[in-house]
Motif scaffolding. Structure first.
Motif, PDB file in Angstrom:
ATOM      1  N   ARG A  65     -16.696   2.451   3.271  1.00 61.17           N
ATOM      2  CA  ARG A  65     -15.640   2.342   2.149  1.00 61.17           C
ATOM      3  C   ARG A  65     -15.427   0.847   2.128  1.00 61.17           C
ATOM      4  O   ARG A  65     -14.585   0.418   1.150  1.00 61.17           O
ATOM      5  N   LYS A  71      -5.465  -0.080   4.448  1.00 57.52           N
ATOM      6  CA  LYS A  71      -5.483  -0.408   2.933  1.00 57.52           C
ATOM      7  C   LYS A  71      -6.018   1.004   2.250  1.00 57.52           C
ATOM      8  O   LYS A  71      -5.520   1.488   1.284  1.00 57.52           O
ATOM      9  N   LEU A  72      -6.888   1.484   2.965  1.00 50.50           N
ATOM     10  CA  LEU A  72      -7.347   2.933   2.571  1.00 50.50           C
ATOM     11  C   LEU A  72      -6.632   3.946   2.662  1.00 50.50           C
ATOM     12  O   LEU A  72      -6.987   5.166   2.138  1.00 50.50           O
ATOM     13  N   GLN A  86     -12.303  -2.002   9.959  1.00 51.00           N
ATOM     14  CA  GLN A  86     -12.894  -1.523   8.670  1.00 51.00           C
ATOM     15  C   GLN A  86     -13.725  -0.101   8.817  1.00 51.00           C
ATOM     16  O   GLN A  86     -13.951   0.177   9.842  1.00 51.00           O
ATOM     17  N   ASP A  87     -13.282   0.551   7.520  1.00 50.00           N
ATOM     18  CA  ASP A  87     -14.203   2.082   7.455  1.00 50.00           C
ATOM     19  C   ASP A  87     -15.507   1.323   7.110  1.00 50.00           C
ATOM     20  O   ASP A  87     -15.571   0.809   5.622  1.00 50.00           O
ATOM     21  N   ALA A 102      -6.037   5.537   5.375  1.00 51.45           N
ATOM     22  CA  ALA A 102      -6.795   6.355   6.547  1.00 51.45           C
ATOM     23  C   ALA A 102      -6.094   6.622   7.605  1.00 51.45           C
ATOM     24  O   ALA A 102      -6.469   7.692   8.463  1.00 51.45           O
ATOM     25  N   GLU A 140       0.695  -1.053  -0.096  1.00 48.95           N
ATOM     26  CA  GLU A 140      -0.016   0.061   0.063  1.00 48.95           C
ATOM     27  C   GLU A 140       0.855   1.300  -0.035  1.00 48.95           C
ATOM     28  O   GLU A 140       1.895   1.367   0.796  1.00 48.95           O
ATOM     29  N   ASP A 193     -13.432  -1.232   3.389  1.00 49.81           N
ATOM     30  CA  ASP A 193     -12.045  -1.899   3.600  1.00 49.81           C
ATOM     31  C   ASP A 193     -11.480  -1.347   5.041  1.00 49.81           C
ATOM     32  O   ASP A 193     -11.608  -0.783   5.532  1.00 49.81           O
TER      33      ASP A 193
END
Length: 541
Positions: free
Chosen positions: A110, A116-117, A106-107, A119, A41, A112
């Motif tokens: 979104r 990974k996002l 997790q969000d 954030a 990422e 994920d």
């Protein structure tokens, strides 16, 4: 010492290479196992390997002892660079473990993991003191409190972590996400209407109005809550004493906060949670705190949640207005011009956020003399001007009366103790107006008419949502302007009419002002505000 440090430098370079080019790798032992979760990422690399020209690390290796290593890349000798590389490796490993712990969260919007996002922003760690700080940006503003609690629990489970400082923030609001965000927030899912009680001016009586409006709505049989947003100077704990004091051990259940009550009205304020200490927070920290408090409070099923806003047009106002989906606002002012000037800013702020103005309260407008007369110590005020300029549908005036403030100071709402009084009747009138206006909005009775200028015919056309449209000349509408500037010109000239506009005047721009009025810029440089009711009733040719 030097071979050991050089080996650490080689290890660091190798890990950076793996992170940059290999999408996944086999599990690594200990703290480095987090690389497997997010090595590919870009966001992981961004927060994992900060780029700075000058860096300071506290030595954590038993080989180096406890001392600061400060370097500017390439400017010091090999030994200092090797020391710094070894410390870099320790920080690198700690960050890997932090991101591994957060990778399972997790969000919900979104779909994920936060890692990974990308954030997790501005991640910093200090392995020696056990401190972790980071910004976490999510797409669900009303769920920040729950997600923050998950993150803190995951990080506190790491053996070396002692202090976790997370700043929660939300992505820029999107219309399609606001309702979903509000629906997903456990505390707000049963709230039907959110009403702000606001003014840009402090000391005009917003808190008094909020409290008495809430209890007047309760008296009409509605389920009501009050949320005191002012973090720096909460008023609700002083103005309304709950039936039972807030007890954190009893009233905080998991991630949910059980609000104290008075007469069936649910209440929440930072003053209930921490009645002794003051909150000394920077602005960036306040909005996440307010969001967490309003979304994690178990409001249950409410017809109306009254929000007592702090003064001004700060980030709190914008955050709540854009992300909490306010259904309307009640504006509080006083007769003085200084209050009027600030209140206009508040009205325009709500107009910008597309929050309709439900009513206007002009506080401390008069007093009743023992002789039987009503006196206006500050003059007639500017309430009528606000109603005309912005098309505010309802307005009430309240007197200067010592027992109103006495009840606020004693923790007992005025309307619960002085039922049937003049002031009680005024607050009941305001409550009825709020209910009526929200009902009209829900039923679509405030449909905005279409206002357009047709250059070929040189006419302004107003077409209501139902019924026939009407057309009239731009000059007749321009001459009918009753803005503050026109009234000042009339007063200076000693006439009852503004000098007529040029015969060829035309509108050059038109923009809505909330749901009730429109602003028109004219070719002669003048600007007018007309309510839609005024346009529909205009009798010009």
């Amino acid at each position: 010492r030097r071979p050991t440090a050089n080996a650490a430098l080689v290890l660091l370079c190798t890990l950076q290479t793996i992170t940059a080019f290999v999408p996944s790798c086999a599990p690594l032992p200990g703290a480095l196992s987090g690389l497997r979760h997010a090595a590919s990422e870009a966001a992981f690399r961004t927060c994992l390997i900060p780029t700075r020209s000058v860096q300071t690390y506290q030595a954590a290796s038993p080989l180096q002892g406890n001392r600061d290593v400060r370097y500017r890349g390439g400017s010091l000798g090999l030994s200092a660079q090797a020391d710094a590389a070894q410390l870099d490796a320790a920080v690198f490993a700690a960050k890997s473990e932090v991101l591994a712990a957060l990778s399972g969260i997790q969000d919900p919007f979104r779909g994920d993991s936060l890692v990974k996002l990308g954030a997790v922003k501005d991640l910093t760690v200090d392995p020696e003191s056990g401190t972790v700080t980071a910004d976490v940006i999510i797409g669900a503003p009303d769920l920040q409190g729950g997600i923050k609690a998950e993150c803190e629990a995951a990080l506190n489970a790491l053996l070396w972590v002692k202090t976790v400082e997370l700043t929660m923030a939300a992505l820029p609001p999107q219309d399609e996400l606001r309702e979903a965000s509000r629906a997903m927030a456990q505390g707000l899912k049963g709230v039907k209407n959110v009403v702000a009680c606001a003014s840009c001016k402090g000391g005009v009586g917003k808190s008094t109005t909020s409290v008495n409006l809430a209890f007047s709505l309760k008296a009409k049989g509605y389920k009501v809550g009050i949320f005191d947003v002012d973090v720096y100077g909460p008023s609700l704990p002083t103005m309304v004493h709950p039936e039972r004091p807030f007890n954190p051990e009893q009233d905080i259940v998991g991630n949910a906060i059980m609000p104290p009550e008075r007469g069936g009205v649910k209440m929440m304020s930072v003053g209930f949670i921490n009645p002794q200490d003051s909150f000394v927070l920077r602005g960036a920290k306040v909005s996440p705190l307010v969001q967490q408090l309003v979304s994690t409070t178990e409001w249950g099923d409410l017809d109306y949640l009254i929000i007592d806003m702090p003064p001004g047009t700060s980030d709190i106002h914008l955050t709540l207005g854009q992300e909490l989906t306010m259904d309307g606002a009640v504006i509080v002012t006083t007769p003085q011009r200084l209050s009027y000037v600030d209140v206009v800013k508040g009205i325009e702020m709500f107009d910008t956020m597309k929050v309709p103005i439900l009513g206007l309260v002009q506080n401390m407008a008069y007093f009743n003399c023992s002789c039987g007369k009503k006196h206006l110590p500050f003059g007639p005020g500017h309430g009528q001007k606000l109603i005309e300029l912005y098309g505010i549908p309802a307005s009430v005036s309240l007197p200067i009366q010592s027992d109103i403030s006495e009840h606020g100071d004693s923790g007992s709402p005025y309307v619960t103790s002085r039922k049937g009084s003049e002031v009680d009747g005024t607050y009941a009138e305001l409550a009825s107006a709020v209910v009526q206006q929200l009902s009209k909005l829900a039923e679509g009775q405030h449909d905005i008419p279409l206002v357009e200028y047709e250059p070929k015919a040189s006419v302004v056309k107003v077409t209501p949502s139902k019924g026939e449209g009407r057309s009239f000349s731009p000059k007749s509408l321009r001459d009918a302007c009753r803005c503050a500037g026109c009234q000042a010109t009339e007063k200076a000239a000693g006439t009852m009419r503004t000098p007529p506009a040029p015969a060829d005047v035309i509108p050059v721009d038109m923009s809505p002002k909330g749901r009730y009025a429109i602003n028109i810029d004219w070719s002669d440089g003048h600007s007018s505000i007309f309510t839609y009711a005024q346009l529909e009733a205009h009798e010009g040719a």
